[in-house]
Write a protein that holds these residues in place. Structure first.
Motif, PDB file in Angstrom:
ATOM      1  N   VAL A 130      72.276  39.696  81.712  1.00 20.98           N
ATOM      2  CA  VAL A 130      73.391  40.292  82.444  1.00 20.98           C
ATOM      3  C   VAL A 130      72.916  41.620  83.029  1.00 20.98           C
ATOM      4  N   ARG A 131      73.149  41.799  84.323  1.00 24.41           N
ATOM      5  CA  ARG A 131      72.685  43.028  84.974  1.00 24.41           C
ATOM      6  C   ARG A 131      73.803  43.779  85.675  1.00 24.41           C
ATOM      7  N   ASP A 132      75.023  43.391  85.351  1.00 29.54           N
ATOM      8  CA  ASP A 132      76.190  44.083  85.903  1.00 29.54           C
ATOM      9  C   ASP A 132      77.280  44.009  84.829  1.00 29.54           C
ATOM     10  N   PHE A 133      77.567  45.155  84.227  1.00 31.85           N
ATOM     11  CA  PHE A 133      78.486  45.171  83.086  1.00 31.85           C
ATOM     12  C   PHE A 133      79.850  45.724  83.481  1.00 31.85           C
ATOM     13  N   LEU A 134      80.865  45.357  82.690  1.00 36.03           N
ATOM     14  CA  LEU A 134      82.211  45.881  82.929  1.00 36.03           C
ATOM     15  C   LEU A 134      82.328  47.266  82.296  1.00 36.03           C
ATOM     16  N   ASP A 135      83.163  48.084  82.898  1.00 42.24           N
ATOM     17  CA  ASP A 135      83.370  49.437  82.379  1.00 42.24           C
ATOM     18  C   ASP A 135      84.378  49.358  81.221  1.00 42.24           C
ATOM     19  N   ARG A 136      83.919  48.803  80.115  1.00 42.15           N
ATOM     20  CA  ARG A 136      84.792  48.598  78.944  1.00 42.15           C
ATOM     21  C   ARG A 136      83.965  48.889  77.697  1.00 42.15           C
ATOM     22  N   PRO A 137      84.456  49.770  76.840  1.00 39.40           N
ATOM     23  CA  PRO A 137      83.653  50.096  75.650  1.00 39.40           C
ATOM     24  C   PRO A 137      83.487  48.900  74.715  1.00 39.40           C
ATOM     25  N   VAL A 138      82.415  48.910  73.957  1.00 41.06           N
ATOM     26  CA  VAL A 138      82.158  47.828  72.993  1.00 41.06           C
ATOM     27  C   VAL A 138      82.541  48.344  71.604  1.00 41.06           C
ATOM     28  N   GLU A 139      83.321  47.548  70.902  1.00 41.64           N
ATOM     29  CA  GLU A 139      83.783  47.938  69.565  1.00 41.64           C
ATOM     30  C   GLU A 139      82.594  48.086  68.619  1.00 41.64           C
ATOM     31  N   ARG A 140      82.634  49.152  67.819  1.00 40.74           N
ATOM     32  CA  ARG A 140      81.573  49.375  66.825  1.00 40.74           C
ATOM     33  C   ARG A 140      81.439  48.179  65.877  1.00 40.74           C
ATOM     34  N   GLU A 141      82.578  47.561  65.516  1.00 37.73           N
ATOM     35  CA  GLU A 141      82.532  46.426  64.569  1.00 37.73           C
ATOM     36  C   GLU A 141      81.652  45.316  65.145  1.00 37.73           C
ATOM     37  N   LYS A 142      81.781  45.083  66.453  1.00 37.63           N
ATOM     38  CA  LYS A 142      80.983  44.015  67.087  1.00 37.63           C
ATOM     39  C   LYS A 142      79.510  44.396  67.099  1.00 37.63           C
ATOM     40  N   ILE A 143      79.244  45.667  67.363  1.00 41.25           N
ATOM     41  CA  ILE A 143      77.841  46.119  67.372  1.00 41.25           C
ATOM     42  C   ILE A 143      77.251  45.941  65.974  1.00 41.25           C
ATOM     43  N   MET A 144      78.051  46.245  64.947  1.00 41.88           N
ATOM     44  CA  MET A 144      77.559  46.097  63.569  1.00 41.88           C
ATOM     45  C   MET A 144      77.241  44.628  63.255  1.00 41.88           C
ATOM     46  N   ILE A 145      78.023  43.717  63.784  1.00 44.28           N
ATOM     47  CA  ILE A 145      77.757  42.283  63.553  1.00 44.28           C
ATOM     48  C   ILE A 145      76.413  41.905  64.204  1.00 44.28           C
ATOM     49  N   CYS A 146      76.176  42.445  65.389  1.00 43.30           N
ATOM     50  CA  CYS A 146      74.897  42.176  66.079  1.00 43.30           C
ATOM     51  C   CYS A 146      73.729  42.776  65.287  1.00 43.30           C
ATOM     52  N   LEU A 147      73.950  43.981  64.775  1.00 42.21           N
ATOM     53  CA  LEU A 147      72.880  44.627  63.995  1.00 42.21           C
ATOM     54  C   LEU A 147      72.586  43.845  62.713  1.00 42.21           C
ATOM     55  N   GLU A 148      73.641  43.289  62.116  1.00 39.33           N
ATOM     56  CA  GLU A 148      73.436  42.499  60.900  1.00 39.33           C
ATOM     57  C   GLU A 148      72.620  41.238  61.229  1.00 39.33           C
ATOM     58  N   ALA A 149      72.891  40.652  62.396  1.00 37.26           N
ATOM     59  CA  ALA A 149      72.115  39.469  62.814  1.00 37.26           C
ATOM     60  C   ALA A 149      70.640  39.851  62.969  1.00 37.26           C
ATOM     61  N   ALA A 150      70.394  41.022  63.526  1.00 41.16           N
ATOM     62  CA  ALA A 150      69.004  41.487  63.690  1.00 41.16           C
ATOM     63  C   ALA A 150      68.370  41.760  62.329  1.00 41.16           C
ATOM     64  N   ARG A 151      69.150  42.344  61.433  1.00 40.88           N
ATOM     65  CA  ARG A 151      68.643  42.715  60.104  1.00 40.88           C
ATOM     66  C   ARG A 151      68.153  41.491  59.338  1.00 40.88           C
ATOM     67  N   LEU A 152      68.785  40.342  59.611  1.00 45.94           N
ATOM     68  CA  LEU A 152      68.446  39.114  58.878  1.00 45.94           C
ATOM     69  C   LEU A 152      67.227  38.385  59.458  1.00 45.94           C
ATOM     70  N   ALA A 153      66.663  38.917  60.510  1.00 42.92           N
ATOM     71  CA  ALA A 153      65.551  38.217  61.184  1.00 42.92           C
ATOM     72  C   ALA A 153      64.312  38.134  60.288  1.00 42.92           C
ATOM     73  N   PRO A 154      63.552  37.063  60.444  1.00 44.80           N
ATOM     74  CA  PRO A 154      62.289  36.976  59.711  1.00 44.80           C
ATOM     75  C   PRO A 154      61.235  37.875  60.360  1.00 44.80           C
ATOM     76  N   SER A 155      60.219  38.230  59.589  1.00 44.94           N
ATOM     77  CA  SER A 155      59.121  39.038  60.150  1.00 44.94           C
ATOM     78  C   SER A 155      57.865  38.812  59.320  1.00 44.94           C
ATOM     79  N   ALA A 156      56.705  39.064  59.915  1.00 46.63           N
ATOM     80  CA  ALA A 156      55.431  38.834  59.230  1.00 46.63           C
ATOM     81  C   ALA A 156      55.372  39.686  57.958  1.00 46.63           C
ATOM     82  N   CYS A 157      55.096  39.048  56.837  1.00 47.51           N
ATOM     83  CA  CYS A 157      55.065  39.716  55.515  1.00 47.51           C
ATOM     84  C   CYS A 157      56.377  40.433  55.214  1.00 47.51           C
ATOM     85  N   ASN A 158      57.433  39.977  55.830  1.00 44.79           N
ATOM     86  CA  ASN A 158      58.764  40.605  55.676  1.00 44.79           C
ATOM     87  C   ASN A 158      58.709  42.112  55.956  1.00 44.79           C
ATOM     88  N   SER A 159      57.885  42.493  56.949  1.00 48.00           N
ATOM     89  CA  SER A 159      57.676  43.916  57.260  1.00 48.00           C
ATOM     90  C   SER A 159      58.919  44.603  57.828  1.00 48.00           C
TER      91      SER A 159
END
Ligand SMILES: Cc1cc2nc3c(=O)[nH]c(=O)nc-3n(C[C@H](O)[C@H](O)[C@H](O)COP(=O)(O)O)c2cc1C
Length: 181
Positions: A13-42
């Motif tokens: 997406v390269r054109d966004f709406l002028d609407r704030p994003v709820e912190r709760e939603k950002i936290m859900i995205c961050l949790e998804a990232a936190r659960l990602a696998p990584s080499a040697c669980n680094s």
């Protein structure tokens, strides 16, 4: 959303709406990232979320000037996510050197894509950004200059009607085969 539909729907997406994003939603995205696998669980990443409008504008002005100004569309994004590439565990570093593979880049790619797919599931658009002034991002966010920032993610609500409907991709027989090259 089921996974095949989610994968089909996600587009840069390269054109966004002028609407704030709820912190709760950002936290859900961050949790998804936190659960990602990584080499040697680094888990060699730190996600810095910039959702303060004034700071986000300052960041975009700094990151996307001069030769990087082609990415100025990011200024429409209400949130910019900066992925700091942190040090991998020793074993992953040594293994990576031995194999000639930058495992940490694969790791942040996977974690970032977890973030992005979760965002799409919550109705949020994203764009990976690899073309930006790294030094300026560090100065704006007080990130030590010796740290490495390889990727940013632009995040925000978007108008689904405006996103191009087709995925431009290589045909299956070019990108995959069974049992031999
Ligand atoms: C590692 C990486 C770096 C990227 N850097 C940029 C970028 O700097 N600017 C941009 O507009 N898109 C960037 N993209 C988005 C790609 O252009 C986009 O994913 C690709 O064209 C496929 O389109 P789609 O995401 O809509 O399926 C990047 C994507 C990846 C994976």
């Amino acid at each position: 959303m089921d996974l095949p539909t989610l994968l089909k729907n996600r587009k840069s997406v390269r054109d966004f709406l002028d609407r704030p994003v709820e912190r709760e939603k950002i936290m859900i995205c961050l949790e998804a990232a936190r659960l990602a696998p990584s080499a040697c669980n680094s888990q060699p990443w730190k996600f810095i979320v910039v959702d303060d409008k004034q700071l986000k504008n300052k960041l975009c002005d700094a990151a996307f000037r001069g030769i990087y100004s082609i990415m100025s569309f990011c200024k429409t994004a209400p949130v910019m996510v900066v992925i700091v590439s942190e040090k991998s565990r020793f074993l992953a570093q040594i293994g990576g050197m031995f194999r000639g593979v930058k495992y940490y880049l694969i790791d942040i790619g996977i974690a970032g894509e977890h973030f992005i797919l979760q965002a799409e599931d919550l109705g949020l658009g994203t764009c990976w950004i690899g073309w930006f002034n790294e030094r300026a991002v560090k100065s704006t966010l007080n990130i030590p200059q010796h740290k490495k920032i390889d990727m940013l993610i632009a995040l925000g609500y978007y108008d689904k009607e405006k996103v191009c409907s087709e995925h431009v991709r290589e045909p299956m027989d070019k990108i995959a085969s069974f049992n031999s090259y």
